[in-house]
Design a protein around this motif. Structure first.
Motif, mmCIF file in Angstrom:
data_model
loop_
_atom_site.group_PDB
_atom_site.id
_atom_site.type_symbol
_atom_site.label_atom_id
_atom_site.label_comp_id
_atom_site.label_asym_id
_atom_site.label_seq_id
_atom_site.Cartn_x
_atom_site.Cartn_y
_atom_site.Cartn_z
ATOM 1 N N GLY A 101 0.771 -1.233 0.000
ATOM 2 C CA GLY A 101 0.000 0.000 0.000
ATOM 3 C C GLY A 101 0.806 1.289 0.000
ATOM 4 O O GLY A 101 0.218 2.379 0.063
ATOM 5 N N SER A 102 2.121 1.203 -0.081
ATOM 6 C CA SER A 102 2.923 2.426 -0.159
ATOM 7 C C SER A 102 2.755 3.061 -1.532
ATOM 8 O O SER A 102 2.844 2.375 -2.548
ATOM 9 N N THR A 103 2.540 4.360 -1.539
ATOM 10 C CA THR A 103 2.261 5.063 -2.794
ATOM 11 C C THR A 103 3.303 6.127 -3.093
ATOM 12 O O THR A 103 3.990 6.634 -2.199
ATOM 13 N N ASN A 104 3.381 6.460 -4.355
ATOM 14 C CA ASN A 104 4.285 7.496 -4.839
ATOM 15 C C ASN A 104 3.604 8.192 -6.003
ATOM 16 O O ASN A 104 2.990 7.524 -6.838
ATOM 17 N N TYR A 105 3.683 9.532 -6.034
ATOM 18 C CA TYR A 105 3.010 10.300 -7.076
ATOM 19 C C TYR A 105 3.966 11.292 -7.731
ATOM 20 O O TYR A 105 4.850 11.849 -7.068
ATOM 21 N N ALA A 106 3.729 11.545 -8.989
ATOM 22 C CA ALA A 106 4.398 12.658 -9.651
ATOM 23 C C ALA A 106 3.874 13.961 -9.048
ATOM 24 O O ALA A 106 2.698 14.056 -8.673
ATOM 25 N N ASP A 107 4.738 14.946 -8.961
ATOM 26 C CA ASP A 107 4.332 16.225 -8.369
ATOM 27 C C ASP A 107 3.138 16.835 -9.096
ATOM 28 O O ASP A 107 2.287 17.480 -8.484
ATOM 29 N N SER A 108 3.062 16.608 -10.392
ATOM 30 C CA SER A 108 2.017 17.234 -11.201
ATOM 31 C C SER A 108 0.622 16.699 -10.913
ATOM 32 O O SER A 108 -0.374 17.323 -11.292
ATOM 33 N N VAL A 109 0.537 15.558 -10.236
ATOM 34 C CA VAL A 109 -0.777 14.970 -9.969
ATOM 35 C C VAL A 109 -1.102 14.863 -8.489
ATOM 36 O O VAL A 109 -2.214 14.463 -8.131
ATOM 37 N N LYS A 110 -0.170 15.213 -7.640
ATOM 38 C CA LYS A 110 -0.403 15.122 -6.195
ATOM 39 C C LYS A 110 -1.611 15.967 -5.802
ATOM 40 O O LYS A 110 -1.762 17.107 -6.224
ATOM 41 N N GLY A 111 -2.467 15.373 -4.984
ATOM 42 C CA GLY A 111 -3.665 16.068 -4.535
ATOM 43 C C GLY A 111 -4.848 15.949 -5.476
ATOM 44 O O GLY A 111 -5.966 16.310 -5.115
ATOM 45 N N PRO B 74 8.335 -6.297 -10.194
ATOM 46 C CA PRO B 74 8.735 -6.769 -8.871
ATOM 47 C C PRO B 74 9.046 -5.659 -7.872
ATOM 48 O O PRO B 74 8.903 -5.862 -6.669
ATOM 49 N N LEU B 75 9.477 -4.490 -8.351
ATOM 50 C CA LEU B 75 9.761 -3.418 -7.414
ATOM 51 C C LEU B 75 9.712 -2.073 -8.114
ATOM 52 O O LEU B 75 9.670 -2.002 -9.360
ATOM 53 N N SER B 76 9.673 -1.043 -7.299
ATOM 54 C CA SER B 76 9.621 0.306 -7.849
ATOM 55 C C SER B 76 10.549 1.237 -7.079
ATOM 56 O O SER B 76 10.877 0.997 -5.917
ATOM 57 N N THR B 77 10.961 2.278 -7.764
ATOM 58 C CA THR B 77 11.673 3.377 -7.146
ATOM 59 C C THR B 77 10.808 4.616 -7.277
ATOM 60 O O THR B 77 9.683 4.535 -7.788
ATOM 61 N N ALA B 78 11.313 5.757 -6.875
ATOM 62 C CA ALA B 78 10.550 6.998 -7.034
ATOM 63 C C ALA B 78 10.407 7.372 -8.498
ATOM 64 O O ALA B 78 9.520 8.141 -8.862
ATOM 65 N N GLN B 79 11.265 6.807 -9.346
ATOM 66 C CA GLN B 79 11.275 7.207 -10.752
ATOM 67 C C GLN B 79 10.719 6.148 -11.700
ATOM 68 O O GLN B 79 10.397 6.481 -12.839
ATOM 69 N N ALA B 80 10.599 4.908 -11.255
ATOM 70 C CA ALA B 80 10.233 3.874 -12.222
ATOM 71 C C ALA B 80 9.773 2.594 -11.537
ATOM 72 O O ALA B 80 10.053 2.369 -10.367
ATOM 73 N N ILE B 81 9.054 1.806 -12.309
ATOM 74 C CA ILE B 81 8.777 0.421 -11.927
ATOM 75 C C ILE B 81 9.818 -0.425 -12.638
ATOM 76 O O ILE B 81 9.915 -0.390 -13.868
ATOM 77 N N ILE B 82 10.571 -1.175 -11.859
ATOM 78 C CA ILE B 82 11.694 -1.933 -12.396
ATOM 79 C C ILE B 82 11.196 -3.258 -12.962
ATOM 80 O O ILE B 82 10.374 -3.936 -12.343
#
Length: 121
Positions: free
Chosen positions: A55-65, A99-107
């Motif tokens: 359930g951990s989430t990450n958003y691009a700044d342009s879509v936050k909120g 299998p995993l993600s970073t702040a910039q991509a899904i690996i």
């Protein structure tokens, strides 16, 4: 192998809302990270949001909120609720999972075919 099928794109007016869904099938046990990218005409594909199995989430700044990503692990489905849509949100939206993600991509991502989202002004 993994198959990703998106749904929910369309045409809406600025200020409106859309909900995208992406259902995964196949070897879904490997899909810790799921999320959405988008690609507008003439631009590079960009990461919009990701969510882990926990359930951990990450958003691009342009879509936050404005955008909310969620996930139903039992259904192997990820959703993107998009509110307060703007013309600059117009793009093809791609579901991705891996299998995993970073702040910039899904690996190591698998990709869906994409769904068009068009926002009129």
């Amino acid at each position: 192998q993994v198959q990703l099928v998106e749904s929910g794109g369309g045409l809406v007016q600025a200020g409106g809302s859309l909900r995208l869904a992406c259902a995964a099938s196949g070897r879904t046990f490997s899909l810790n990270a799921m999320g959405w990218y988008r690609q507008a005409p003439g631009k590079q594909r960009e990461l919009v949001a990701t969510i882990t199995r926990g359930g951990s989430t990450n958003y691009a700044d342009s879509v936050k909120g404005r955008f909310t990503i969620s996930r139903d692990n039992a259904k192997n489905t990820v959703y993107l609720q998009m509110n307060s849509l703007k013309p600059e949100d117009t793009a093809v939206y791609y579901c991705a999972a891996g299998p995993l993600s970073t702040a910039q991509a899904i690996i190591g991502a698998y990709w869906g075919q994409g769904t068009q989202v068009t926002i009129s002004s």
